[in-house]
Design a protein around this motif. Sequence first.
Motif, PDB file in Angstrom:
ATOM      1  N   ASN A   1       9.816  -0.061  -0.841  1.00  0.00           N
ATOM      2  CA  ASN A   1       8.807   0.405  -1.955  1.00  0.00           C
ATOM      3  C   ASN A   1       8.324   1.718  -1.377  1.00  0.00           C
ATOM      4  O   ASN A   1       7.962   2.648  -2.391  1.00  0.00           O
ATOM      5  N   ILE A   2       8.039   1.831  -0.341  1.00  0.00           N
ATOM      6  CA  ILE A   2       7.482   2.941   0.318  1.00  0.00           C
ATOM      7  C   ILE A   2       8.115   4.400   0.195  1.00  0.00           C
ATOM      8  O   ILE A   2       8.020   5.446  -0.293  1.00  0.00           O
ATOM      9  N   VAL A   3       9.623   4.214   0.374  1.00  0.00           N
ATOM     10  CA  VAL A   3      10.662   5.122   0.149  1.00  0.00           C
ATOM     11  C   VAL A   3      10.715   5.621  -1.434  1.00  0.00           C
ATOM     12  O   VAL A   3      10.656   6.764  -1.922  1.00  0.00           O
ATOM     13  N   LYS A   4      10.776   4.402  -2.415  1.00  0.00           N
ATOM     14  CA  LYS A   4      10.887   4.744  -3.856  1.00  0.00           C
ATOM     15  C   LYS A   4       9.590   5.613  -4.240  1.00  0.00           C
ATOM     16  O   LYS A   4       9.857   6.535  -4.951  1.00  0.00           O
ATOM     17  N   TYR A   5       8.419   4.984  -3.871  1.00  0.00           N
ATOM     18  CA  TYR A   5       7.334   5.582  -4.450  1.00  0.00           C
ATOM     19  C   TYR A   5       6.966   7.108  -3.810  1.00  0.00           C
ATOM     20  O   TYR A   5       6.659   7.839  -4.571  1.00  0.00           O
ATOM     21  N   THR A   6       7.638   7.241  -2.546  1.00  0.00           N
ATOM     22  CA  THR A   6       7.379   8.649  -1.994  1.00  0.00           C
ATOM     23  C   THR A   6       8.359   9.653  -2.895  1.00  0.00           C
ATOM     24  O   THR A   6       7.863  10.501  -3.130  1.00  0.00           O
TER      25      THR A   6
ATOM     26  N   SER B   1      -2.264   1.612   4.124  1.00  0.00           N
ATOM     27  CA  SER B   1      -0.839   1.699   3.914  1.00  0.00           C
ATOM     28  C   SER B   1      -0.658   3.002   2.952  1.00  0.00           C
ATOM     29  O   SER B   1       0.232   2.927   2.108  1.00  0.00           O
ATOM     30  N   GLY B   2      -1.467   3.848   3.260  1.00  0.00           N
ATOM     31  CA  GLY B   2      -1.255   5.208   2.558  1.00  0.00           C
ATOM     32  C   GLY B   2      -0.878   6.451   3.383  1.00  0.00           C
ATOM     33  O   GLY B   2      -0.973   5.977   4.605  1.00  0.00           O
TER      34      GLY B   2
ATOM     35  N   THR C   1      -6.649  -4.110  -4.028  1.00  0.00           N
ATOM     36  CA  THR C   1      -6.624  -3.000  -5.176  1.00  0.00           C
ATOM     37  C   THR C   1      -7.719  -2.996  -5.687  1.00  0.00           C
ATOM     38  O   THR C   1      -7.988  -1.929  -5.809  1.00  0.00           O
ATOM     39  N   LYS C   2      -8.534  -4.068  -6.035  1.00  0.00           N
ATOM     40  CA  LYS C   2      -9.914  -3.710  -6.739  1.00  0.00           C
ATOM     41  C   LYS C   2     -10.844  -3.072  -5.714  1.00  0.00           C
ATOM     42  O   LYS C   2     -11.546  -2.120  -6.226  1.00  0.00           O
ATOM     43  N   VAL C   3     -10.620  -3.456  -4.507  1.00  0.00           N
ATOM     44  CA  VAL C   3     -11.536  -2.681  -3.338  1.00  0.00           C
ATOM     45  C   VAL C   3     -11.092  -1.328  -3.256  1.00  0.00           C
ATOM     46  O   VAL C   3     -12.265  -0.551  -3.177  1.00  0.00           O
TER      47      VAL C   3
ATOM     48  N   MET D   1      -1.369  -0.431  -3.368  1.00  0.00           N
ATOM     49  CA  MET D   1      -1.971  -0.508  -4.640  1.00  0.00           C
ATOM     50  C   MET D   1      -0.849   0.046  -5.592  1.00  0.00           C
ATOM     51  O   MET D   1      -0.636  -0.469  -6.516  1.00  0.00           O
ATOM     52  N   MET D   2       0.132   0.970  -5.337  1.00  0.00           N
ATOM     53  CA  MET D   2       1.255   1.375  -6.068  1.00  0.00           C
ATOM     54  C   MET D   2       1.876   0.120  -6.540  1.00  0.00           C
ATOM     55  O   MET D   2       2.216   0.241  -7.734  1.00  0.00           O
ATOM     56  N   THR D   3       2.201  -0.684  -5.621  1.00  0.00           N
ATOM     57  CA  THR D   3       3.337  -1.870  -5.867  1.00  0.00           C
ATOM     58  C   THR D   3       2.515  -2.776  -6.664  1.00  0.00           C
ATOM     59  O   THR D   3       2.988  -3.391  -7.527  1.00  0.00           O
ATOM     60  N   ASP D   4       1.099  -3.030  -6.333  1.00  0.00           N
ATOM     61  CA  ASP D   4       0.271  -3.915  -7.078  1.00  0.00           C
ATOM     62  C   ASP D   4       0.228  -3.555  -8.563  1.00  0.00           C
ATOM     63  O   ASP D   4       0.470  -4.048  -9.414  1.00  0.00           O
ATOM     64  N   ILE D   5      -0.048  -2.255  -8.854  1.00  0.00           N
ATOM     65  CA  ILE D   5      -0.175  -1.820 -10.173  1.00  0.00           C
ATOM     66  C   ILE D   5       0.890  -1.873 -10.930  1.00  0.00           C
ATOM     67  O   ILE D   5       0.985  -2.149 -11.892  1.00  0.00           O
ATOM     68  N   SER D   6       2.208  -1.502 -10.545  1.00  0.00           N
ATOM     69  CA  SER D   6       3.394  -1.525 -11.044  1.00  0.00           C
ATOM     70  C   SER D   6       3.793  -2.732 -11.313  1.00  0.00           C
ATOM     71  O   SER D   6       4.320  -3.031 -12.553  1.00  0.00           O
TER      72      SER D   6
END
Length: 258
Positions: free
Chosen positions: A1-6, A175-176, A98-100, A79-84
């Motif tokens: 996921n990190i590689v994909k979103y980056t 994690s960002g 994510t809410k926090v 958060m990116m994974t959660d939102i997707s």
Amino acid sequence: NIVKYTFLFELLGFIALCPYFIATGVSQPVWAAILHTISAFCTAGFSIYPDNLMQFQSDIYVNVVIMALSIAGAMGFIMMTDISRWITRKKYKISFTTKVIIVITGSLASWGTLHLFFCEDSIQSMPVGERLMVSLFQSISAMTTVGYNTIDASQMVPISMLILTISMYIGASPSGTGGGLKSTTLSALYAYTKNVLGMRKDISLYGNIIPQYRITSALATTLFYTFILFVGIYLIGLFEPNDADFLKISFEAVSALA
């Protein structure tokens, strides 16, 4: 996921900036688009221009793209994974983390923007729209720890420098790509303080019980982080001239650590 979103966000950033830089006659448009896209997403803050991004002070398009990339990197891959998943899956509920992150990130950005818009003397002569954009950009730049600037930070009034210093101190999310103490650490400390003052046994936030090891980790992180910061401020102050501005020393130390 990190590689994909980056790869996804940096590709989108390049696609957004490169044609625009070519059309507006920016020097070295392809290289500028690559470097600033990666630098913004990774919250590195490097620019090939001697004035950082001050030449784009009134450019809404470039400001929005850089801010979007900075926020995407700083808010984190959790958060990116959660939102997707929330977008693509039915009945998927966004996680408490994510809410926090959203609440604290939004609060910090809003606080800094409102303060700079109304209280920063060096931008009061600007048109209202440009002043709002500059205020939002500088607030997000500090909060994400990206470090870009569209105005001369050294000309800010002391209280504005303090606000940005606090934003950098708290910083981004876990994690960002951003630095700082992290938004979730702040939320754990808030929950701990609130529940201790309320004399409650369980430590909770928004109806969610926070495990004791999370609280212990947040306390230890904050103490160690702050200790390192004070050591840095002390050492810089020790070797600077006696008439050096202490607030500017603190600003530089927090910026470096975050």
